[in-house]
Design a protein around this motif. Structure first.
Motif, PDB file in Angstrom:
ATOM      1  N   GLU A  94      -2.861  -4.041   7.803  1.00  0.00           N
ATOM      2  CA  GLU A  94      -2.017  -5.116   7.269  1.00  0.00           C
ATOM      3  C   GLU A  94      -2.092  -5.181   5.746  1.00  0.00           C
ATOM      4  N   ILE A  95      -3.295  -4.979   5.196  1.00  0.00           N
ATOM      5  CA  ILE A  95      -3.449  -4.983   3.732  1.00  0.00           C
ATOM      6  C   ILE A  95      -2.751  -3.765   3.125  1.00  0.00           C
ATOM      7  N   TYR A  96      -2.832  -2.637   3.828  1.00  0.00           N
ATOM      8  CA  TYR A  96      -2.086  -1.439   3.386  1.00  0.00           C
ATOM      9  C   TYR A  96      -0.596  -1.767   3.289  1.00  0.00           C
ATOM     10  N   ARG A  97      -0.053  -2.395   4.329  1.00  0.00           N
ATOM     11  CA  ARG A  97       1.381  -2.740   4.315  1.00  0.00           C
ATOM     12  C   ARG A  97       1.690  -3.769   3.221  1.00  0.00           C
ATOM     13  N   MET A  98       0.737  -4.674   2.963  1.00  0.00           N
ATOM     14  CA  MET A  98       0.920  -5.653   1.889  1.00  0.00           C
ATOM     15  C   MET A  98       1.116  -4.953   0.541  1.00  0.00           C
ATOM     16  N   TYR A  99       0.267  -3.954   0.261  1.00  0.00           N
ATOM     17  CA  TYR A  99       0.391  -3.230  -1.007  1.00  0.00           C
ATOM     18  C   TYR A  99       1.659  -2.383  -1.057  1.00  0.00           C
ATOM     19  N   VAL A 100       2.047  -1.806   0.077  1.00  0.00           N
ATOM     20  CA  VAL A 100       3.285  -1.013   0.114  1.00  0.00           C
ATOM     21  C   VAL A 100       4.484  -1.909  -0.211  1.00  0.00           C
ATOM     22  N   HIS A 101       4.527  -3.102   0.394  1.00  0.00           N
ATOM     23  CA  HIS A 101       5.637  -4.031   0.119  1.00  0.00           C
ATOM     24  C   HIS A 101       5.625  -4.475  -1.344  1.00  0.00           C
ATOM     25  N   TYR A 102       4.418  -4.728  -1.887  1.00  0.00           N
ATOM     26  CA  TYR A 102       4.325  -5.129  -3.300  1.00  0.00           C
ATOM     27  C   TYR A 102       4.825  -4.009  -4.207  1.00  0.00           C
ATOM     28  N   ALA A 103       4.406  -2.778  -3.907  1.00  0.00           N
ATOM     29  CA  ALA A 103       4.845  -1.627  -4.710  1.00  0.00           C
ATOM     30  C   ALA A 103       6.364  -1.477  -4.648  1.00  0.00           C
ATOM     31  N   GLU A 104       6.927  -1.660  -3.476  1.00  0.00           N
ATOM     32  CA  GLU A 104       8.382  -1.561  -3.324  1.00  0.00           C
ATOM     33  C   GLU A 104       9.100  -2.633  -4.143  1.00  0.00           C
ATOM     34  N   SER A 105       8.517  -3.829  -4.209  1.00  0.00           N
ATOM     35  CA  SER A 105       9.139  -4.915  -4.975  1.00  0.00           C
ATOM     36  C   SER A 105       9.166  -4.606  -6.468  1.00  0.00           C
ATOM     37  N   ARG A 106       8.255  -3.737  -6.911  1.00  0.00           N
ATOM     38  CA  ARG A 106       8.210  -3.339  -8.327  1.00  0.00           C
ATOM     39  C   ARG A 106       8.858  -1.971  -8.553  1.00  0.00           C
ATOM     40  N   HIS A 107       9.473  -1.441  -7.498  1.00  0.00           N
ATOM     41  CA  HIS A 107      10.150  -0.134  -7.556  1.00  0.00           C
ATOM     42  C   HIS A 107       9.186   1.004  -7.883  1.00  0.00           C
ATOM     43  N   TRP A 108       7.960   0.886  -7.373  1.00  0.00           N
ATOM     44  CA  TRP A 108       6.984   1.955  -7.503  1.00  0.00           C
ATOM     45  C   TRP A 108       7.061   2.867  -6.280  1.00  0.00           C
ATOM     46  N   LYS A 109       6.577   4.087  -6.444  1.00  0.00           N
ATOM     47  CA  LYS A 109       6.577   5.071  -5.358  1.00  0.00           C
ATOM     48  C   LYS A 109       5.211   5.083  -4.680  1.00  0.00           C
TER      49      LYS A 109
END
Length: 356
Positions: A129-144
């Motif tokens: 769940e924490i992994y998915r949290m960081y993935v969603h955060y990265a996506e919100s900042r347009h990071w890969k």
């Protein structure tokens, strides 16, 4: 402070002239380096120019109050004076923060490692769940986001996952996430309805360039094996996965996300370079005890930094005593408010340390 600001202003103007020269424009490497320096100086120069303008406005307003007899114009001058004085105070604080020594890693990409700790399967579920949290955060900042390695359990959890986040300033935002994250909730497997506490550890490492860390390939042992877990046919039926062992340190890295053995080897070397660079950074942190104390939890990975309490719907960051009752949105990647608060606390601590 003002000597530094004047120097920054002069250097900024010098850079503007250099960047307009044909010889510089044709040298890609130099042009990029100068552009980067100009970009770093731009917010300082912009704030300093506004500061100087406000100081001029204060002088003009004071002169008008001394010379002008018209009451309406005097009121306008008083209003302008008060606004300029307030803005000068804001800008002085902003400039102090902008002049704080920069972390040389702030502009780098990061490699993140999440490991399930105490709590068995529940810890592995929380790690996912924490992994998915960081993935969603990265996506919100347009990071890969690129997955490096993952060890999954059958019910959707992750015992371990490593991934790279690439994007402007990724390390400057994510560096505060290193440490122990604790979850308090009733597991789905718990029939008695008791709240359990589980933990995971998060490690944030800046990506290291070859110039930062030199690796002797004679110190590296590579093994290949068949990838396991989710993946396409090629991933799971060929010996494309790579296990890298760094003999001097005993660091072992596995990469199995790519279909190509060569790409997995390249990723493994990136992780090794980051780990070796991180070891050096940790040594420097330990050697600089005073500097370490002035930071807001960016070094010690055994430190319990945050609790996610599901029954109460709250997230508490223990370093800055911040509690937010928006657990659902945070788990969906809405962590910017926490990160902004950590950055502000870190800056305040550094400013206080400089003034001692």
């Amino acid at each position: 402070m003002f000597d530094k600001l004047e120097h920054a202003l002069l250097r900024f103007e010098e850079l503007m002239n250099l960047l307009s020269e044909p010889d510089v424009a044709s040298d890609t490497k130099r042009f990029q380096a100068l552009m980067k320096e100009q970009g770093e100086l731009a917010p300082i120069v912009e704030a300093y120019k506004e500061y100087k303008k406000c100081k001029e406005n204060i002088e003009d307003s004071l002169a008008m109050l001394q010379e002008e007899s018209d009451e309406e114009l005097r009121e306008l001058a008083k209003e302008e004076l008060n606004e300029s004085k307030a803005r000068v105070e804001e800008l002085e604080q902003k400039l102090k923060i902008l002049l704080l020594p920069k972390d040389p890693n702030d502009s780098k990409n990061v490699i993140v490692e999440i490991r399930a700790g105490a709590g068995g399967d529940e810890a592995a579920l929380f790690a996912a769940e924490i992994y998915r949290m960081y993935v969603h955060y990265a996506e919100s900042r347009h990071w890969k986001v690129e997955t490096m390695d993952v060890e999954e359990i059958g019910i959707g959890g992750m015992k371990f996952v490593s991934f790279m986040v690439s994007g402007q300033g990724a390390y400057s935002y994510l560096k505060y996430e290193s440490g122990v994250h604790r979850v308090q909730r009733v597991p789905e497997t718990e029939s008695g309805g008791r709240i359990h506490t589980s933990t995971i550890t998060v490690a944030i490492m800046p990506e290291a360039e070859e110039v930062d860390v030199q690796i002797d390939m004679n110190d590296c042992k590579f093994d290949v094996f068949r990838a396991s877990g989710n993946g396409g046919q090629c991933v799971n039926t060929t010996d494309s996965a790579v296990r890298l062992t760094h003999i001097p340190t005993g660091i072992v890295i596995s990469c199995q996300d790519e279909k190509s053995q060569l790409k997995n080897k390249d990723k493994a070397l990136k992780v090794l370079r980051a780990k070796l660079y991180d070891l050096e950074c940790q040594k420097a942190h330990d050697a600089e005890a005073e500097a370490r104390r002035s930071q807001v939890g960016t070094g010690d990975r055994s430190e319990k930094i945050r609790t996610y309490n599901f029954p109460q719907g709250r997230v508490t960051d223990h370093r800055i005593k911040l509690t937010l009752y928006k657990l659902d949105s945070i788990m969906n990647g809405d962590i910017q408010e926490i990160i902004d608060a950590l950055i502000a606390a870190d800056q305040a601590a550094k400013l206080a340390n400089m003034n001692e």
